[in-house]
Design an enzyme around this catalytic site. Sequence first.
Site, PDB file in Angstrom:
ATOM      1  N   ASP A  29       0.844  -1.196   0.000  1.00  0.00           N
ATOM      2  CA  ASP A  29       0.000   0.000   0.000  1.00  0.00           C
ATOM      3  C   ASP A  29       0.877   1.242   0.000  1.00  0.00           C
ATOM      4  O   ASP A  29       1.884   1.321   0.707  1.00  0.00           O
ATOM      5  CB  ASP A  29      -0.920  -0.013   1.233  1.00  0.00           C
ATOM      6  CG  ASP A  29      -2.060   0.986   1.114  1.00  0.00           C
ATOM      7  OD1 ASP A  29      -3.217   0.551   1.011  1.00  0.00           O
ATOM      8  OD2 ASP A  29      -1.784   2.211   1.136  1.00  0.00           O
ATOM      9  N   ASN A  85     -12.802  -2.605   2.359  1.00  0.00           N
ATOM     10  CA  ASN A  85     -13.764  -1.520   2.479  1.00  0.00           C
ATOM     11  C   ASN A  85     -14.696  -1.578   1.278  1.00  0.00           C
ATOM     12  O   ASN A  85     -14.239  -1.588   0.135  1.00  0.00           O
ATOM     13  CB  ASN A  85     -13.039  -0.174   2.536  1.00  0.00           C
ATOM     14  CG  ASN A  85     -12.162  -0.049   3.770  1.00  0.00           C
ATOM     15  OD1 ASN A  85     -12.575  -0.419   4.859  1.00  0.00           O
ATOM     16  ND2 ASN A  85     -10.953   0.441   3.598  1.00  0.00           N
ATOM     17  N   HIS A  98     -10.334  -5.034  -3.501  1.00  0.00           N
ATOM     18  CA  HIS A  98      -9.013  -5.237  -2.903  1.00  0.00           C
ATOM     19  C   HIS A  98      -9.177  -5.580  -1.434  1.00  0.00           C
ATOM     20  O   HIS A  98     -10.112  -5.120  -0.776  1.00  0.00           O
ATOM     21  CB  HIS A  98      -8.118  -4.012  -3.094  1.00  0.00           C
ATOM     22  CG  HIS A  98      -8.692  -2.735  -2.577  1.00  0.00           C
ATOM     23  ND1 HIS A  98      -9.627  -2.005  -3.271  1.00  0.00           N
ATOM     24  CD2 HIS A  98      -8.469  -2.047  -1.422  1.00  0.00           C
ATOM     25  CE1 HIS A  98      -9.941  -0.922  -2.578  1.00  0.00           C
ATOM     26  NE2 HIS A  98      -9.266  -0.928  -1.448  1.00  0.00           N
TER      27      HIS A  98
END
Length: 111
Positions: A29, A85, A98
């Site tokens: 990330d 999310n 993801h």
Amino acid sequence: MSCIFCKIAAGEIPSQKVYEDEAVYAFRDINPVAPVHILIVPKTHIPSVGAINSENSSIVARIFEVIPKIAEAEGLSRGYRVVSNAGEDAGQTVMHLHFHIIGGRKLTIMA
Ligand code: DGP
């Protein structure tokens, strides 16, 4: 194709790759919240958890087969969190399915 994670998975945008096979791509990330913060995505475009169905769900099983391998390779034997999310209220900012793999420190309780 305008999806940023499609481009990352295709190697068109640079990323710190940690795993790749014919169906799945994992990379670090850009804004890590823990010592280990990896995103794992399907190479095919699925917008979100809300778009998983009987036609495409096998890639989710594949992703969850890969996650423990990544966790082991990253030394996350003490545990880690897997988060996706889904949608606006959850704060999803990239509309390509993801899963965050987060670890390397003691994690706090989720909101
Ligand atoms: P979210 O949609 O809120 O589940 O989080 C998306 C994550 O994607 C966020 O933690 C930052 C990360 N991200 C966004 N753009 C890029 C990028 O271009 N490269 C990398 N490595 N990560 C990105």
